[in-house]
Design an enzyme around this catalytic site. Sequence first.
Site, PDB file in Angstrom:
ATOM      1  N   HIS A 175      63.821 -43.633  87.128  1.00 21.18           N
ATOM      2  CA  HIS A 175      63.321 -42.354  86.556  1.00 21.18           C
ATOM      3  C   HIS A 175      61.827 -42.258  86.700  1.00 21.18           C
ATOM      4  O   HIS A 175      61.093 -41.146  86.643  1.00 21.18           O
ATOM      5  CB  HIS A 175      63.752 -42.335  85.144  1.00 21.18           C
TER       6      HIS A 175
ATOM      7  N   ASP B 135      67.496 -43.894  89.969  1.00 24.27           N
ATOM      8  CA  ASP B 135      67.473 -43.228  88.634  1.00 24.27           C
ATOM      9  C   ASP B 135      68.927 -42.833  88.266  1.00 24.27           C
ATOM     10  O   ASP B 135      69.656 -42.164  88.711  1.00 24.27           O
ATOM     11  CB  ASP B 135      66.777 -41.841  88.740  1.00 24.27           C
TER      12      ASP B 135
ATOM     13  N   SER C 147      61.989 -34.680  84.743  1.00 22.46           N
ATOM     14  CA  SER C 147      62.904 -34.987  84.024  1.00 22.46           C
ATOM     15  C   SER C 147      63.278 -33.691  83.350  1.00 22.46           C
ATOM     16  O   SER C 147      63.920 -32.753  84.215  1.00 22.46           O
ATOM     17  CB  SER C 147      62.665 -35.902  82.817  1.00 22.46           C
TER      18      SER C 147
END
Length: 622
Positions: A599, A567, A481
């Site tokens: 994610h 995602d 991320s």
Amino acid sequence: MGLSGAAQQHMTPELLWKLGRVSPLGISSDGKNIIYKVSTPSMEENKLNSKTYSIPVNGGKAKEIEDYKELLKDKYVSPDGSLRLTHKEVKVEKVYGKDYYPELEKSTVQIYNGLDYRHWDSWNDGTHNHVGYTPINDKDNFTDIMKGEPYDSPQKPFGGEEDYTWSPDGKNIIYVSKKLAGTEYALSTNTDLYEYNLAAKTTKNLTPENKGYDTQPAFSPQGDLTWLQMKRDGYEADKNDIIVRHKGMDINLTAGWDGTVDSFTWSEDGKKVYFLAPVDGTKQLFEVNFPGRTKIAITVRQITEGYFDVNSIVGFSNGNVIVTRSDMNHANEIFSYNLKKKTWNQITQVNNEAYSKIAMSKTEKRYVTTTDGKKMLVWVIYPPHFDASKKYPALLYCQGGPQSALSQFYSFRWNFQVMAAQGYIVVAPNRRGMPGHGVEWNEAISKDWGGQVMDDYLSAIDDVAKEPYVDKARLGAVGASYGGYSVFYLAGIHNKRFKTFIAHDGVFNLQSMYGTTEEVFFTNWDSGGPYWEKDNAAAQKTYSKFNPVNNVDNWDTPILIFQGDKDFRVPIGQGQEAFQAAQLRGIKSRFVVFPDENHWVLKPQNGLVWQREFFKWLSETL
């Protein structure tokens, strides 16, 4: 949870994916037992299988039980016992071609007139979570108190039963909702608390003046509405405070405390509030007194301290607070903490047998001086049976968020115990943007993604790499991320420090990220605004100076890229762009795509493939 002298086995991905995952359900109505679930991965079935147990509040033998609902007080049953508060998905909007043109029932078209057309890992299909109630003996007779509204409660994607509650007299339902739709929804964090009156069938906004998040409504034993509140609209990582509405006045219990609250629970006598919050690289239990409208000072006090995380408050029993606890060597278990004696008692021991056979890693706090003269906490995790006379490769771990605590968490993917057990020293800095070191430190990363935080990363790895037991020629950087963004950015500026990189669902191109991510409020706040605002100095600095795509001409190091196809927070194009750039520049690179993951990586077999690819890449390149 000590290690026996005969323990020789090191933690492996395969062992990690056999551990039980403990989830508390509550304390039984008679106060004698803790009810909890244990979920265990099944590789054959590719899912988690759960069992429910009961164990005495003081510890003892756990007993498997079939039906636990009768053992727990159901706080979603109305005070008079006639109704049960619940929620369900309700179709309220036209989205599909067949919604508009019924005769074209085989059409697969989706039609949208605003943003929020997809969120996290799901496309908007016109259904919304709606709060309602059913008669206690007729669960199919659902009364929708949000009938016809294109809004959600519980909030998507992560909201649950904590988003609604009964008033103490049972006359009202309090619920959380962000009553915005389409593009407005994607631009704002403004959730409010709403009060629905059952008799009048009317709804009132209880927090219209606050423009940020209002969440987790609950009532004190004396009947005062209490909730968590962030002040600023669009800022998802704002300081989270405990608010109590007492005799018509809103009292902020944590306004003068330099931290942010994760969750809270009232004491049984209503004189104080216990809460969880990050602090100094851990998550701990705190208390704050409740003075009402007297002149008694409000005082926040940290209750627990140690190299562990307190992850949830289950309840209270005979002077003990029941919590869940983890550390970098141990997954979540249930503990009791005696508030007077300040002693711990481990209640569940789901994974004790497995851990008794595994050599533990040493975790150490280190303080590094940053380039601007600050002291930064850095967690260093050493391989089992660490020998300072040898040399070890080291991994710089880049945390996501970007404002997520880097604490004593135990992840089933980014697992420091597994990394260290494969022979790597893990360097995990609490760089700028981490909660638990004061609000100023936490906020310093916003609109400065590629600034001081990158110096923080390099200060951490450079400091640890000075040690004689670190092989300076074998350093890697890994993260997901924002941590993936960090990897992509460091790949263009690291000046040959690192020999390999691994990025998972990382932001590679801030401009295309702005154009495809679903929660636009996040990119507006952290990037400073849209890329097309030429007079917006903060935004232009972000998209030029802090955009990893602009430094690809400096890439010269092998890179592994993981990406979930579902995602929608960091869409797959980010990983595709990075992999394509690496390949076309002739850099050793690999693209590992998970078509059915978001994610995160949640399915057992996918999770094990992730671990194996992670360590295979390190063995090839480091």
